[in-house]
Design an enzyme around this catalytic site. Sequence first.
Site, PDB file in Angstrom:
ATOM      1  N   TYR A  37      -1.433  -0.419  10.116  1.00 36.21           N
ATOM      2  CA  TYR A  37      -1.714  -1.189   8.969  1.00 36.21           C
ATOM      3  C   TYR A  37      -0.822  -0.610   7.965  1.00 36.21           C
ATOM      4  O   TYR A  37       0.109  -1.132   7.575  1.00 36.21           O
ATOM      5  CB  TYR A  37      -3.007  -0.383   8.662  1.00 36.21           C
ATOM      6  CG  TYR A  37      -3.264  -0.974   7.156  1.00 36.21           C
ATOM      7  CD1 TYR A  37      -3.735  -2.080   6.270  1.00 36.21           C
ATOM      8  CD2 TYR A  37      -2.763   0.172   5.792  1.00 36.21           C
ATOM      9  CE1 TYR A  37      -3.998  -1.815   5.276  1.00 36.21           C
ATOM     10  CE2 TYR A  37      -3.246   0.214   4.627  1.00 36.21           C
ATOM     11  CZ  TYR A  37      -3.670  -1.312   3.986  1.00 36.21           C
ATOM     12  OH  TYR A  37      -3.920  -1.363   2.883  1.00 36.21           O
ATOM     13  N   SER A  80       0.543  -1.315  -0.090  1.00 40.56           N
ATOM     14  CA  SER A  80       0.192  -0.340   0.146  1.00 40.56           C
ATOM     15  C   SER A  80       0.272   1.261  -0.245  1.00 40.56           C
ATOM     16  O   SER A  80       2.469   1.485   0.863  1.00 40.56           O
ATOM     17  CB  SER A  80      -0.840   0.037   1.266  1.00 40.56           C
ATOM     18  OG  SER A  80      -2.205   1.298   1.325  1.00 40.56           O
TER      19      SER A  80
HETATM   20  P1  NAP Z   1     -11.542  -5.606  -0.290  1.00 41.96           P
HETATM   21  O1  NAP Z   1     -12.383  -5.134  -1.112  1.00 41.96           O
HETATM   22  O2  NAP Z   1     -11.618  -5.191   1.472  1.00 41.96           O
HETATM   23  O3  NAP Z   1     -11.623  -7.171  -0.246  1.00 41.96           O
HETATM   24  C1  NAP Z   1     -10.236  -8.015   1.060  1.00 41.96           C
HETATM   25  C2  NAP Z   1     -10.235  -9.166   0.625  1.00 41.96           C
HETATM   26  O4  NAP Z   1      -9.500 -10.297   1.308  1.00 41.96           O
HETATM   27  C3  NAP Z   1     -11.966 -10.410   0.225  1.00 41.96           C
HETATM   28  O5  NAP Z   1     -11.440 -11.293  -1.089  1.00 41.96           O
HETATM   29  C4  NAP Z   1     -12.045 -10.456   1.164  1.00 41.96           C
HETATM   30  O6  NAP Z   1     -12.553 -12.046   1.251  1.00 41.96           O
HETATM   31  C5  NAP Z   1     -10.191 -10.896   1.824  1.00 41.96           C
HETATM   32  N1  NAP Z   1      -9.245 -11.289   3.471  1.00 41.96           N
HETATM   33  C6  NAP Z   1     -10.258 -10.447   4.041  1.00 41.96           C
HETATM   34  N2  NAP Z   1      -9.656 -11.140   5.411  1.00 41.96           N
HETATM   35  C7  NAP Z   1      -8.994 -12.242   4.821  1.00 41.96           C
HETATM   36  C8  NAP Z   1      -8.210 -13.427   4.887  1.00 41.96           C
HETATM   37  N3  NAP Z   1      -7.885 -13.202   6.933  1.00 41.96           N
HETATM   38  N4  NAP Z   1      -7.769 -14.493   4.663  1.00 41.96           N
HETATM   39  C9  NAP Z   1      -7.877 -14.444   3.795  1.00 41.96           C
HETATM   40  N5  NAP Z   1      -8.714 -13.757   3.002  1.00 41.96           N
HETATM   41  C10 NAP Z   1      -9.160 -12.648   3.640  1.00 41.96           C
HETATM   42  O7  NAP Z   1      -9.855  -5.108   0.258  1.00 41.96           O
HETATM   43  P2  NAP Z   1      -9.189  -4.674  -1.334  1.00 41.96           P
HETATM   44  O8  NAP Z   1      -9.944  -3.176  -1.161  1.00 41.96           O
HETATM   45  O9  NAP Z   1      -9.309  -5.263  -2.763  1.00 41.96           O
HETATM   46  O10 NAP Z   1      -7.642  -4.451  -0.853  1.00 41.96           O
HETATM   47  C11 NAP Z   1      -7.286  -5.584  -1.273  1.00 41.96           C
HETATM   48  C12 NAP Z   1      -5.086  -5.405  -0.955  1.00 41.96           C
HETATM   49  O11 NAP Z   1      -4.977  -4.643  -1.517  1.00 41.96           O
HETATM   50  C13 NAP Z   1      -5.131  -5.380   0.495  1.00 41.96           C
HETATM   51  O12 NAP Z   1      -4.048  -6.096   1.313  1.00 41.96           O
HETATM   52  C14 NAP Z   1      -5.195  -3.494   0.805  1.00 41.96           C
HETATM   53  O13 NAP Z   1      -4.655  -3.635   2.353  1.00 41.96           O
HETATM   54  C15 NAP Z   1      -4.618  -3.354  -0.268  1.00 41.96           C
HETATM   55  N6  NAP Z   1      -4.454  -1.955  -0.783  1.00 41.96           N
HETATM   56  C16 NAP Z   1      -6.146  -1.547  -0.662  1.00 41.96           C
HETATM   57  C17 NAP Z   1      -6.074   0.251  -0.915  1.00 41.96           C
HETATM   58  C18 NAP Z   1      -7.785  -0.122  -1.201  1.00 41.96           C
HETATM   59  O14 NAP Z   1      -7.655   1.118  -1.602  1.00 41.96           O
HETATM   60  N7  NAP Z   1      -8.448  -0.183  -1.389  1.00 41.96           N
HETATM   61  C19 NAP Z   1      -5.585   0.978  -1.476  1.00 41.96           C
HETATM   62  C20 NAP Z   1      -3.928   0.209  -0.846  1.00 41.96           C
HETATM   63  C21 NAP Z   1      -3.575  -1.093  -0.692  1.00 41.96           C
HETATM   64  P3  NAP Z   1     -14.192 -11.946   1.715  1.00 41.96           P
HETATM   65  O15 NAP Z   1     -15.073 -11.353   1.509  1.00 41.96           O
HETATM   66  O16 NAP Z   1     -14.037 -13.673   2.563  1.00 41.96           O
HETATM   67  O17 NAP Z   1     -14.124 -11.214   3.922  1.00 41.96           O
END
Ligand code: NAP
Length: 251
Positions: free
Chosen positions: A160, A146
């Site tokens: 985080y 991130s």
């Molecule tokens: P999201 O929409 O909240 O989706 C999270 C995904 O991770 C879902 O498929 C969820 O499955 C799964 N998950 C959650 N806890 C888990 C666990 N303990 N074991 C296995 N799977 C798990 O998140 P996102 O925004 O796409 O983020 C994806 C990645 O990008 C993360 O690493 C996040 O830190 C990073 N990121 C995101 C952003 C942003 O702005 N969105 C920015 C920087 C970095 P369930 O649906 O079954 O819970």
Amino acid sequence: MSGSTAVTVVTGGSRGIGAAVSLRLAREGHRVAVGYTRDSSAADATVRRITEAGGSAVAVRADVSVEEDVEALFDTATEELGRVTGLVNNAGVTGLLGRLTDTTAETMRRVLDVNVMGTLLCARRAAREMSTRHGGAGGAIVNISSGAATLGSPGEYVHYAGSKAAVDTITVGLSKELAEEGVRVNSVQPGMIVTDMHAAMGDAQRPWRNKDRVPMRRPGEPEEVAGAVAWLLSPDASYTSGAVLRISGGL
Ligand code: NAP
């Protein structure tokens, strides 16, 4: 790796960035193991979109912070799709937005467990599968970090941000450890991307509320991250390892 031989595990592949990555990889010929923890209907929907487009995918419930789940995730991927050639360490959580003084120890532990232990456990199994030292045929790992890793995220979630800095350090170390063994390891640092994650941290409007922080003055879409991940897993990135690629609209 690419084409019909590519088999890639995407943790948290059911929703958000992980789903966009899974769909993009499938379009490029990867067979995809779509990991998830709770929302089986989202995971099934992502798999259905892949198979209806002619690709191969399987949904696997696996909490990346649980060693047995990670082993079972890779076992199922191998049994159902073939020898694993790629890993996208995408599963991640933040906990609620807030200052460190308002953050519970339970939240901090969970975030470190999922984001850091999850990355390590999945990377370890992927290395055992793919490293030529272990009889593998090579492959690639992409860790989803991130922008928080360098911004620090004061007032929002410094715990985080610290977990994502650890992810980038793991990328650097493991890329060197595996460089002679046919496995490339890279990080992608998304900025503010439109997914359900912001609602989960308590502010669904966060990407738009904070858009003036971003030089491009807009949040990103998951698909804008997926292309970079696909490139890093592809033969076009054959000399790229240990890189940390920022995808954040300039932030
Ligand atoms: P999201 O929409 O909240 O989706 C999270 C995904 O991770 C879902 O498929 C969820 O499955 C799964 N998950 C959650 N806890 C888990 C666990 N303990 N074991 C296995 N799977 C798990 O998140 P996102 O925004 O796409 O983020 C994806 C990645 O990008 C993360 O690493 C996040 O830190 C990073 N990121 C995101 C952003 C942003 O702005 N969105 C920015 C920087 C970095 P369930 O649906 O079954 O819970």
